[in-house]
Design a protein around this motif. Structure first.
Motif: not given
Ligand code: KG4
Ligand code: ZN
Length: 363
Positions: A107, A116, A119-120, A123, A354-358
């Motif tokens: 991530y 993204l 990640l998407e 998810k 809840k997971l977001q890219a960082d």
């Protein structure tokens, strides 16, 4: 237990299935698609080019990883037929997903567009397949690439020193335990890989520059070696563990601008640049291992593919009874197997929503 690892932080798109048993980690499949060929004409990674390619390849890459690990079950599946259409995981192989216990995704850090996409996708798959989703720091993934295929894993004794050298990073990290990392040094400007890429461009070599620099350096003949002038070893004398590569790059620019016959000197310049970079990387890493009383050095990242770096690190370390681990070349560059491998140890599942890219994630 088997984990599907997904990687898409930069210009590579990777998916792999890794299995953990009581003695260690085994790769069942490891598929990587790179946009490096598309990036060649720009001489570096253009984020938009990377992300557009990743949208096309990510599902076929995951499909290929599943089929290579578990077989296509009689359905005629064509390996390599990637990116023709955006499609969901084919209904022919959807039953294979039952063989996967969890999904791991890197991530950060990385390019936001690329992150993204991975990640998407991860998810969505975690929700649809009802699998736990495990977020993995990409840099930690590079460290755990060393655990793949090392039996038994109890051979790894903490504390250890990690050296991550890639296109985006040059980091020295003290590994006190699983999930206990302390950054002890980093680059103050360019990363090691970036320096290789930029110097290659100055010398008229193609992207990615690291393998090109290595290739032409190997062509150096003894007569030219004697003529070659040395480049500086930036910050090698400093007590701390930070690096700087931009001065070395400037030294190459200055050398090239003074030469009337650059072509005849390319292999000498490439070789001297490689030696200077490797000297600094090896010196600081060995000193860190000594200072923190570490008996193992774990290397990771694309630059670890460099033969001089591997051999010089191993030579210096073995004289001090320090063991050096470096992943095979295909596990040194970005890949999904290292993300799956790390997930077994750093663990911790997260609610996919809840997971977001960082993009700026660090240790
Ligand atoms: O880890 P990686 O695949 O991607 C990033 O996360 O950045 O590393 C890519 C970097 C590039 O800068 C490339 O030039 C460098 O690794 N590289 C090398 C070699 N192979 C790849 N650098 C030196 N020598 C090599 N043989
Ligand atoms: Zn990387």
């Amino acid at each position: 237990m088997k984990i599907l690892g997904i990687e898409s932080t930069c210009d590579e798109t990777g998916a792999a299935i890794v299995e953990k048993t009581s003695i260690g980690l085994t790769i069942l499949s490891n598929v990587v698609a790179s946009s490096a060929i598309l990036q060649k004409k720009y001489g570096g990674v253009v984020p938009e080019v990377a992300a557009r390619d990743q949208v096309k390849v990510i599902i076929p890459v995951i499909e290929e990883a599943l089929v290579k690990a578990f077989g296509a079950g009689g359905w005629k599946w064509e390996v390599g037929k990637r990116g023709e259409k955006l499609d969901s995981i084919s209904s022919h192989i959807s039953h294979l997903t039952s063989k996967v216990d969890a999904i791991a995704i890197s991530y950060g850090p990385g390019l936001i567009g690329s992150l993204l996409i991975g990640l998407e996708t991860a998810k969505a798959l975690a929700i649809v397949w009802q699998k736990p989703l495990i977020p993995v720091n990409h840099l930690v993934g590079h460290i755990y690439a060393n655990f793949v295929g090392q039996f038994p894993i109890s051979n790894f004794k903490f504390p250890m020193i990690g050296l991550i050298v890639s296109g985006g990073h040059t980091d020295l990290v003290l590994i006190k335990n699983h999930n206990k990392f302390k950054l002890i040094g980093t680059t103050l400007d360019d990363s090691a890989g970036e320096a290789f890429d930029k110097v290659a461009r100055i010398l008229g070599l193609s992207y990615p520059g690291g393998p090109e620099i290595e290739r032409v350096a190997q062509q150096l003949t003894i007569d030219k070696e004697q003529l070659a002038e040395k480049f500086p070893r930036p910050m090698i004398k400093r007590e701390d563990f930070d690096f700087s590569f931009s001065g070395l790059k400037t030294a190459v620019v200055n050398r090239v601008s003074q030469l009337s016959d650059v072509k005849g000197q390319i292999s000498a310049i490439a070789s001297e640049f490689q030696k200077a970079s490797v000297d600094v990387l090896v010196d600081k890493t060995i000193r860190a291992a000594q200072k923190f009383n570490c008996k193992s050095i774990l290397m990771g990242g694309g630059v670890v593919a460099n033969t001089l770096l591997r051999s010089q690190m191993t030579d210096r370390a073995s004289r001090l009874s320090i063991q050096v681990f470096s992943p095979s070349k295909n596990l040194s560059v970005d890949n999904g197997a290292m993300i799956a491998a790390a997930a077994f140890f750093v663990g911790g599942k997260i609610d996919p929503l809840k997971l977001q890219a960082d993009p700026g994630l660090h240790f």
